[in-house]
Design a protein around this motif. Structure first.
Motif, PDB file in Angstrom:
ATOM      1  N   LEU A 138       0.824  -1.204   0.000  1.00 16.10           N
ATOM      2  CA  LEU A 138       0.000   0.000   0.000  1.00 16.10           C
ATOM      3  C   LEU A 138       0.860   1.257   0.000  1.00 16.10           C
ATOM      4  O   LEU A 138       0.656   2.163  -0.806  1.00 16.10           O
ATOM      5  CB  LEU A 138      -0.921   0.002   1.232  1.00 16.10           C
ATOM      6  CG  LEU A 138      -1.973  -1.098   1.322  1.00 16.10           C
ATOM      7  CD1 LEU A 138      -2.685  -1.027   2.665  1.00 16.10           C
ATOM      8  CD2 LEU A 138      -2.975  -0.980   0.184  1.00 16.10           C
ATOM      9  N   LEU A 139       1.813   1.327   0.933  1.00 18.59           N
ATOM     10  CA  LEU A 139       2.708   2.479   1.079  1.00 18.59           C
ATOM     11  C   LEU A 139       4.133   1.948   1.147  1.00 18.59           C
ATOM     12  O   LEU A 139       4.641   1.633   2.228  1.00 18.59           O
ATOM     13  CB  LEU A 139       2.364   3.268   2.345  1.00 18.59           C
ATOM     14  CG  LEU A 139       0.967   3.898   2.396  1.00 18.59           C
ATOM     15  CD1 LEU A 139       0.681   4.451   3.775  1.00 18.59           C
ATOM     16  CD2 LEU A 139       0.832   5.000   1.359  1.00 18.59           C
ATOM     17  N   ARG A 169       9.766   5.843  13.490  1.00 20.98           N
ATOM     18  CA  ARG A 169       9.746   5.253  12.152  1.00 20.98           C
ATOM     19  C   ARG A 169       8.357   5.380  11.566  1.00 20.98           C
ATOM     20  O   ARG A 169       7.355   5.309  12.275  1.00 20.98           O
ATOM     21  CB  ARG A 169      10.169   3.781  12.181  1.00 20.98           C
ATOM     22  CG  ARG A 169       9.285   2.902  13.030  1.00 20.98           C
ATOM     23  CD  ARG A 169       9.735   1.456  12.999  1.00 20.98           C
ATOM     24  NE  ARG A 169       9.359   0.764  11.785  1.00 20.98           N
ATOM     25  CZ  ARG A 169       9.705  -0.491  11.504  1.00 20.98           C
ATOM     26  NH1 ARG A 169      10.446  -1.171  12.357  1.00 20.98           N
ATOM     27  NH2 ARG A 169       9.326  -1.068  10.391  1.00 20.98           N
ATOM     28  N   ALA A 170       8.309   5.590  10.276  1.00 16.62           N
ATOM     29  CA  ALA A 170       7.033   5.668   9.565  1.00 16.62           C
ATOM     30  C   ALA A 170       7.093   4.748   8.363  1.00 16.62           C
ATOM     31  O   ALA A 170       8.010   4.831   7.546  1.00 16.62           O
ATOM     32  CB  ALA A 170       6.747   7.102   9.118  1.00 16.62           C
ATOM     33  N   ASP A 171       6.147   3.819   8.296  1.00 15.38           N
ATOM     34  CA  ASP A 171       6.019   2.945   7.142  1.00 15.38           C
ATOM     35  C   ASP A 171       4.527   2.750   6.877  1.00 15.38           C
ATOM     36  O   ASP A 171       3.682   3.444   7.458  1.00 15.38           O
ATOM     37  CB  ASP A 171       6.741   1.610   7.372  1.00 15.38           C
ATOM     38  CG  ASP A 171       6.247   0.889   8.631  1.00 15.38           C
ATOM     39  OD1 ASP A 171       5.194   1.282   9.172  1.00 15.38           O
ATOM     40  OD2 ASP A 171       6.907  -0.071   9.062  1.00 15.38           O
ATOM     41  N   GLY A 172       4.204   1.826   6.000  1.00 17.17           N
ATOM     42  CA  GLY A 172       2.806   1.640   5.641  1.00 17.17           C
ATOM     43  C   GLY A 172       1.918   1.313   6.826  1.00 17.17           C
ATOM     44  O   GLY A 172       0.805   1.844   6.954  1.00 17.17           O
ATOM     45  N   LEU A 173       2.399   0.443   7.722  1.00 21.21           N
ATOM     46  CA  LEU A 173       1.587   0.041   8.873  1.00 21.21           C
ATOM     47  C   LEU A 173       1.331   1.212   9.816  1.00 21.21           C
ATOM     48  O   LEU A 173       0.199   1.461  10.238  1.00 21.21           O
ATOM     49  CB  LEU A 173       2.293  -1.091   9.623  1.00 21.21           C
ATOM     50  CG  LEU A 173       1.621  -1.550  10.915  1.00 21.21           C
ATOM     51  CD1 LEU A 173       0.239  -2.133  10.638  1.00 21.21           C
ATOM     52  CD2 LEU A 173       2.494  -2.569  11.643  1.00 21.21           C
ATOM     53  N   SER A 174       2.395   1.960  10.149  1.00 20.62           N
ATOM     54  CA  SER A 174       2.240   3.053  11.104  1.00 20.62           C
ATOM     55  C   SER A 174       1.398   4.185  10.534  1.00 20.62           C
ATOM     56  O   SER A 174       0.576   4.780  11.247  1.00 20.62           O
ATOM     57  CB  SER A 174       3.611   3.575  11.546  1.00 20.62           C
ATOM     58  OG  SER A 174       4.379   3.985  10.440  1.00 20.62           O
ATOM     59  N   VAL A 175       1.561   4.488   9.262  1.00 21.77           N
ATOM     60  CA  VAL A 175       0.772   5.565   8.658  1.00 21.77           C
ATOM     61  C   VAL A 175      -0.693   5.155   8.540  1.00 21.77           C
ATOM     62  O   VAL A 175      -1.600   5.966   8.748  1.00 21.77           O
ATOM     63  CB  VAL A 175       1.351   5.963   7.282  1.00 21.77           C
ATOM     64  CG1 VAL A 175       0.426   6.946   6.570  1.00 21.77           C
ATOM     65  CG2 VAL A 175       2.730   6.580   7.459  1.00 21.77           C
ATOM     66  N   LEU A 176      -0.932   3.884   8.233  1.00 22.28           N
ATOM     67  CA  LEU A 176      -2.308   3.387   8.162  1.00 22.28           C
ATOM     68  C   LEU A 176      -3.012   3.563   9.506  1.00 22.28           C
ATOM     69  O   LEU A 176      -4.130   4.084   9.586  1.00 22.28           O
ATOM     70  CB  LEU A 176      -2.296   1.908   7.758  1.00 22.28           C
ATOM     71  CG  LEU A 176      -3.635   1.242   7.444  1.00 22.28           C
ATOM     72  CD1 LEU A 176      -4.258   1.851   6.198  1.00 22.28           C
ATOM     73  CD2 LEU A 176      -3.445  -0.260   7.249  1.00 22.28           C
ATOM     74  N   ALA A 177      -2.342   3.143  10.589  1.00 17.14           N
ATOM     75  CA  ALA A 177      -2.918   3.322  11.921  1.00 17.14           C
ATOM     76  C   ALA A 177      -2.940   4.793  12.321  1.00 17.14           C
ATOM     77  O   ALA A 177      -3.885   5.254  12.989  1.00 17.14           O
ATOM     78  CB  ALA A 177      -2.124   2.511  12.942  1.00 17.14           C
ATOM     79  N   GLY A 178      -1.918   5.546  11.919  1.00 17.49           N
ATOM     80  CA  GLY A 178      -1.860   6.960  12.261  1.00 17.49           C
ATOM     81  C   GLY A 178      -2.996   7.756  11.665  1.00 17.49           C
ATOM     82  O   GLY A 178      -3.542   8.668  12.310  1.00 17.49           O
ATOM     83  N   ILE A 179      -3.383   7.438  10.440  1.00 16.67           N
ATOM     84  CA  ILE A 179      -4.520   8.130   9.811  1.00 16.67           C
ATOM     85  C   ILE A 179      -5.788   7.890  10.614  1.00 16.67           C
ATOM     86  O   ILE A 179      -6.575   8.818  10.860  1.00 16.67           O
ATOM     87  CB  ILE A 179      -4.688   7.662   8.350  1.00 16.67           C
ATOM     88  CG1 ILE A 179      -3.552   8.202   7.488  1.00 16.67           C
ATOM     89  CG2 ILE A 179      -6.030   8.111   7.789  1.00 16.67           C
ATOM     90  CD1 ILE A 179      -3.543   7.671   6.070  1.00 16.67           C
ATOM     91  N   LEU A 180      -5.997   6.643  11.047  1.00 19.71           N
ATOM     92  CA  LEU A 180      -7.177   6.338  11.863  1.00 19.71           C
ATOM     93  C   LEU A 180      -7.168   7.169  13.144  1.00 19.71           C
ATOM     94  O   LEU A 180      -8.189   7.761  13.523  1.00 19.71           O
ATOM     95  CB  LEU A 180      -7.197   4.849  12.204  1.00 19.71           C
ATOM     96  CG  LEU A 180      -8.267   4.405  13.211  1.00 19.71           C
ATOM     97  CD1 LEU A 180      -9.657   4.582  12.621  1.00 19.71           C
ATOM     98  CD2 LEU A 180      -8.039   2.957  13.631  1.00 19.71           C
ATOM     99  N   VAL A 181      -6.010   7.239  13.814  1.00 19.38           N
ATOM    100  CA  VAL A 181      -5.928   7.944  15.098  1.00 19.38           C
ATOM    101  C   VAL A 181      -6.229   9.428  14.932  1.00 19.38           C
ATOM    102  O   VAL A 181      -7.060   9.994  15.652  1.00 19.38           O
ATOM    103  CB  VAL A 181      -4.542   7.745  15.731  1.00 19.38           C
ATOM    104  CG1 VAL A 181      -4.392   8.618  16.981  1.00 19.38           C
ATOM    105  CG2 VAL A 181      -4.320   6.284  16.082  1.00 19.38           C
TER     106      VAL A 181
END
Length: 395
Positions: free
Chosen positions: A79-80, A103-115
């Motif tokens: 995805l990212l 660190r920022a990757d696909g998993l963290s940004v995906l959860a970060g958008i939700l938060v």
């Protein structure tokens, strides 16, 4: 780009500090206007930094989507594909060093958008919902502090840094559940949530210590790349599973979540439906290669999930309190995510984590409107609201 990640985390923290320290500055001589001025300042301190943090998160997602070459073999890398990581400093402890890493990757940004999206929606919603609340400035500040702590968990590149955010979330949960502390039931619910989740966090902390000691460092990449004996890995992941069960309200540490509905409804939407309870699932997904290498841990997780998804769904059928029904539903849905992880599908777990965070937050916010209109939490007192609340009815 790592500066952007740091700003995403620090802006809500700055908002919390401003909300606690600056909302009443210079209002002593304003008389009756003092509360209104403090209320407006608190609203601006809550919403403006949250909106900037959300905008930066969207920009970060777009920037990572344009990068290539950072695939880890996980679905979020598809995805990212981009990734950025930076270390502020390394703390020498005399044995295993601690690195202040983001660190920022696909998993963290995906959860970060939700938060950030859910947190911003809750802050905007709370401006009207808590309009007549004299302690709104502290309430909005604690929401901002929780948002910053959750983002630290999401973007942490070191397990100790992650644990700091993990514990600050627990503190904010306690403070917000007990917001109306004058009611003894609310204060008891806050204490219960604090103690039950702390019980799980003892195991979580020891699990981090075992992983870090075995890997020679607490950086998540070092832990996942280390050749850790399977017995040690099983012990560490089982210990961490205690913290996951506490934060994500899984059996047998699920009992705090229904009582936590005593807090303001927007808090139920933010902390106890969309974000904090998802932290345990997120941590398992973040360390998923380690959990995959410990099959007995996944077996235990599968049993816990099976008990949770069936038992709490049945418990919801016996509830008359609307918020408690949604609380038991949340536990059940989190169990589905845990079951997906136990079955080997982090893709399904993270997809449901994001989708559930969106629809359950909306359910709680709509429930707040219904409760406010009816004047009661009891479903037996509700009915015929289609005409009275048409906008709430159709979603």
């Amino acid at each position: 780009m790592i500066v952007v990640v740091a700003l995403i985390v620090l802006l809500p923290f700055a908002a919390a500090a401003a909300g606690l320290l600056a909302t009443r500055l210079g209002t002593r001589n304003l008389g009756a206007r003092a509360e209104r001025v403090a209320y407006r300042r608190a609203a601006w301190f809550a919403i403006a930094p949250g909106a900037v943090s959300a905008a930066l998160t969207v920009w970060l997602a777009a920037a990572l989507a344009g990068r290539t070459g950072a695939s880890e073999g996980r679905f979020w890398s598809e995805l990212l594909p981009g990734r950025v990581e930076g270390t502020l400093t390394v703390v020498e402890t005399g044995s295993v060093p601690i690195s202040l890493t983001l660190r920022a990757d696909g998993l963290s940004v995906l959860a970060g958008i939700l938060v950030v999206v859910v947190a911003l929606a809750v802050q905007v919603y709370s401006v009207g919902y808590m309009r007549d609340e004299p302690r709104y400035p502290s309430y909005s500040a604690f929401v901002s502090l929780f948002t910053s702590a959750m983002l630290l968990v999401v973007y942490a590149g070191d397990l100790i840094v992650l644990y700091v955010g993990w514990e600050v979330m627990g503190l904010c949960s306690y403070l917000l559940i007990g917001h109306w502390w004058e009611d003894r039931a609310n204060s008891r619910a806050a204490v219960k949530a604090f103690l039950v989740t702390r019980l799980g966090d003892v195991g979580f902390l020891f699990g981090i210590f075992v992983l870090g000691t075995a890997a020679g460092g607490f950086r998540i990449d070092d832990v996942l790349r280390a050749d850790i004996p399977q017995g040690t890995l099983i012990a560490a992941t089982l210990l961490m599973l205690a913290g996951v069960a506490g934060k994500s309200a899984q059996a047998p540490l699920h009992t705090w979540l229904p009582d936590a509905m005593a807090g303001p409804t927007p808090i139920s939407a933010l902390i106890h439906a969309a974000t904090m309870v998802a932290a345990g699932i997120f941590v398992v997904a973040r360390l998923y290669p380690a959990f995959l290498a410990a099959p007995p841990t996944l077996d235990v997780l599968g049993v816990v999930a099976a008990v949770g998804m069936l038992g709490t769904a049945l418990a919801a059928l016996a509830q008359d309190d609307l918020k408690r029904v949604l609380a038991y539903s949340t536990i059940s849905q989190l169990a589905y995510m845990a079951a997906a992880l136990a079955a080997g599908s982090d893709r399904a777990a993270m997809f449901h984590l994001v989708s559930h965070g969106a629809f359950k937050a909306l359910l709680f916010l709509c429930a707040g409107l219904v409760i406010h209109h009816v004047g009661s939490n009891l479903i037996s007192h509700m009915g015929g609201l289609r005409r009275a609340l048409p906008v709430t009815f159709f979603p």
